[in-house]
Design a protein around this motif. Structure first.
Motif, mmCIF file in Angstrom:
data_model
loop_
_atom_site.group_PDB
_atom_site.id
_atom_site.type_symbol
_atom_site.label_atom_id
_atom_site.label_comp_id
_atom_site.label_asym_id
_atom_site.label_seq_id
_atom_site.Cartn_x
_atom_site.Cartn_y
_atom_site.Cartn_z
ATOM 1 N N LYS A 126 0.865 -1.181 0.000
ATOM 2 C CA LYS A 126 0.000 0.000 0.000
ATOM 3 C C LYS A 126 0.894 1.221 0.000
ATOM 4 O O LYS A 126 1.889 1.265 0.724
ATOM 5 N N ARG A 127 0.548 2.174 -0.837
ATOM 6 C CA ARG A 127 1.316 3.413 -0.916
ATOM 7 C C ARG A 127 0.337 4.574 -1.101
ATOM 8 O O ARG A 127 -0.210 4.750 -2.188
ATOM 9 N N GLY A 128 0.093 5.300 -0.025
ATOM 10 C CA GLY A 128 -0.859 6.405 -0.090
ATOM 11 C C GLY A 128 -2.246 5.897 -0.426
ATOM 12 O O GLY A 128 -2.785 5.039 0.252
ATOM 13 N N LYS A 129 -2.811 6.415 -1.507
ATOM 14 C CA LYS A 129 -4.170 6.045 -1.923
ATOM 15 C C LYS A 129 -4.177 4.926 -2.956
ATOM 16 O O LYS A 129 -5.156 4.739 -3.670
ATOM 17 N N TRP A 130 -3.072 4.162 -3.009
ATOM 18 C CA TRP A 130 -2.937 3.102 -4.014
ATOM 19 C C TRP A 130 -2.556 1.784 -3.371
ATOM 20 O O TRP A 130 -1.899 1.746 -2.339
ATOM 21 N N VAL A 131 -2.957 0.685 -4.033
ATOM 22 C CA VAL A 131 -2.661 -0.663 -3.561
ATOM 23 C C VAL A 131 -2.032 -1.444 -4.712
ATOM 24 O O VAL A 131 -2.588 -1.489 -5.808
ATOM 25 N N ARG A 132 -0.854 -2.033 -4.448
ATOM 26 C CA ARG A 132 -0.233 -2.906 -5.453
ATOM 27 C C ARG A 132 -0.827 -4.287 -5.264
ATOM 28 O O ARG A 132 -0.811 -4.838 -4.160
ATOM 29 N N VAL A 133 -1.378 -4.831 -6.348
ATOM 30 C CA VAL A 133 -2.101 -6.096 -6.273
ATOM 31 C C VAL A 133 -1.493 -7.148 -7.183
ATOM 32 O O VAL A 133 -0.849 -6.845 -8.180
ATOM 33 N N GLU A 134 -1.728 -8.385 -6.779
ATOM 34 C CA GLU A 134 -1.347 -9.549 -7.584
ATOM 35 C C GLU A 134 -2.642 -10.223 -7.998
ATOM 36 O O GLU A 134 -3.537 -10.422 -7.183
ATOM 37 N N ARG A 135 -2.731 -10.544 -9.273
ATOM 38 C CA ARG A 135 -3.949 -11.150 -9.820
ATOM 39 C C ARG A 135 -3.611 -12.478 -10.469
ATOM 40 O O ARG A 135 -2.521 -12.652 -10.997
ATOM 41 N N SER A 136 -4.562 -13.393 -10.448
ATOM 42 C CA SER A 136 -4.329 -14.672 -11.114
ATOM 43 C C SER A 136 -4.725 -14.531 -12.578
ATOM 44 O O SER A 136 -5.797 -14.020 -12.885
ATOM 45 N N ASP A 137 -3.872 -14.945 -13.461
ATOM 46 C CA ASP A 137 -4.135 -14.940 -14.903
ATOM 47 C C ASP A 137 -4.450 -13.558 -15.472
ATOM 48 O O ASP A 137 -5.249 -13.436 -16.412
ATOM 49 N N ALA A 138 -3.887 -12.507 -14.892
ATOM 50 C CA ALA A 138 -4.108 -11.150 -15.388
ATOM 51 C C ALA A 138 -2.920 -10.291 -14.949
ATOM 52 O O ALA A 138 -2.209 -10.651 -14.008
ATOM 53 N N PRO A 139 -2.701 -9.157 -15.615
ATOM 54 C CA PRO A 139 -1.564 -8.313 -15.240
ATOM 55 C C PRO A 139 -1.662 -7.794 -13.792
ATOM 56 O O PRO A 139 -2.728 -7.390 -13.347
ATOM 57 N N ASN A 140 -0.538 -7.859 -13.094
ATOM 58 C CA ASN A 140 -0.440 -7.282 -11.758
ATOM 59 C C ASN A 140 -0.208 -5.783 -11.895
ATOM 60 O O ASN A 140 0.182 -5.304 -12.956
ATOM 61 N N GLY A 141 -0.436 -5.044 -10.824
ATOM 62 C CA GLY A 141 -0.195 -3.614 -10.880
ATOM 63 C C GLY A 141 -0.825 -2.898 -9.703
ATOM 64 O O GLY A 141 -1.032 -3.489 -8.639
ATOM 65 N N TRP A 142 -1.154 -1.636 -9.914
ATOM 66 C CA TRP A 142 -1.668 -0.761 -8.870
ATOM 67 C C TRP A 142 -3.113 -0.355 -9.164
ATOM 68 O O TRP A 142 -3.452 -0.037 -10.299
ATOM 69 N N ILE A 143 -3.947 -0.375 -8.111
ATOM 70 C CA ILE A 143 -5.344 0.051 -8.221
ATOM 71 C C ILE A 143 -5.596 1.097 -7.134
ATOM 72 O O ILE A 143 -5.113 0.948 -6.003
ATOM 73 N N ALA A 144 -6.363 2.114 -7.477
ATOM 74 C CA ALA A 144 -6.731 3.127 -6.491
ATOM 75 C C ALA A 144 -7.499 2.462 -5.352
ATOM 76 O O ALA A 144 -8.430 1.691 -5.579
ATOM 77 N N LYS A 145 -7.100 2.761 -4.111
ATOM 78 C CA LYS A 145 -7.714 2.160 -2.927
ATOM 79 C C LYS A 145 -9.215 2.430 -2.856
ATOM 80 O O LYS A 145 -9.975 1.597 -2.369
ATOM 81 N N SER A 146 -9.664 3.557 -3.388
ATOM 82 C CA SER A 146 -11.093 3.913 -3.337
ATOM 83 C C SER A 146 -11.961 2.965 -4.176
ATOM 84 O O SER A 146 -13.177 2.945 -4.009
ATOM 85 N N LEU A 147 -11.349 2.175 -5.057
ATOM 86 C CA LEU A 147 -12.073 1.230 -5.898
ATOM 87 C C LEU A 147 -12.117 -0.173 -5.315
ATOM 88 O O LEU A 147 -12.681 -1.084 -5.899
ATOM 89 N N LEU A 148 -11.495 -0.320 -4.134
ATOM 90 C CA LEU A 148 -11.326 -1.624 -3.506
ATOM 91 C C LEU A 148 -11.938 -1.661 -2.113
ATOM 92 O O LEU A 148 -12.151 -0.624 -1.487
ATOM 93 N N TRP A 149 -12.175 -2.888 -1.628
ATOM 94 C CA TRP A 149 -12.596 -3.103 -0.247
ATOM 95 C C TRP A 149 -11.750 -4.221 0.316
ATOM 96 O O TRP A 149 -11.478 -5.212 -0.348
ATOM 97 N N GLY A 150 -11.309 -4.072 1.539
ATOM 98 C CA GLY A 150 -10.508 -5.105 2.182
ATOM 99 C C GLY A 150 -9.519 -4.480 3.136
ATOM 100 O O GLY A 150 -9.782 -3.486 3.771
ATOM 101 N N TRP A 151 -8.363 -5.066 3.180
ATOM 102 C CA TRP A 151 -7.338 -4.620 4.113
ATOM 103 C C TRP A 151 -7.014 -3.186 3.817
ATOM 104 O O TRP A 151 -6.095 -2.612 3.774
#
Length: 151
Positions: A126-151
């Motif tokens: 997690k970096r500021g308002k962004w979350v670096r994510v790992e995905r199965s069978d899709a490109p990994n990268g960063w998603i804005a935290k406001s678009l996500l729910w969880g940790w």
């Protein structure tokens, strides 16, 4: 004699409350450990299965009863799961119709993919308002935290 609290005192107090709340929420989150997990209507295998949840699905713990956890998902649905079938590995779930997955933590970085509503992603950083994510069978990268729910 002490003077009246200043705006700075209120900001510090609010920051401490938010840090405590954030820490408490992180401690009250679990994810599905195995490939699937049954969410039930009550604590115990004799209760009805409400949903089958997939690996990594994040859940907020509402209550603990013996070895069972009453949990809430990102849509606000509640049920019970066996605590032994959960993990403390952080995950998020996409809560918007689509979310851009970017090469870095910011809108100035290029889009490398799209994640869709309900997609579970492994939280890596997690970096500021962004979350670096790992995905199965899709490109990994960063998603804005406001678009996500969880940790």
């Amino acid at each position: 004699m002490l003077g009246a609290p200043t705006a700075r005192h209120f900001v510090i107090a609010a920051s401490l409350c938010l840090a405590t709340l954030s820490s408490a929420m992180a401690q009250n989150m679990v994810s599905v450990k195995g490939s699937t997990l049954n969410m039930r209507s009550g604590p115990g295998t004799h209760n009805d299965i409400l949903w089958e949840l997939k690996k990594g699905y994040p859940l907020q713990v509402v209550k603990r009863q013996n070895k069972w956890l009453q949990v809430k998902d990102f849509e606000g649905d509640t049920g019970w799961v066996a605590g032994s079938l959960t993990s403390s590995k952080p995950h998020h779930i996409v809560k918007r119709p689509t979310a851009n997955v970017r090469s870095g933590p910011g809108t100035q970085h290029r889009i490398v993919g799209k994640a869709v509503y309900g997609e579970v992603v492994r939280t890596r950083e997690k970096r500021g308002k962004w979350v670096r994510v790992e995905r199965s069978d899709a490109p990994n990268g960063w998603i804005a935290k406001s678009l996500l729910w969880g940790w």
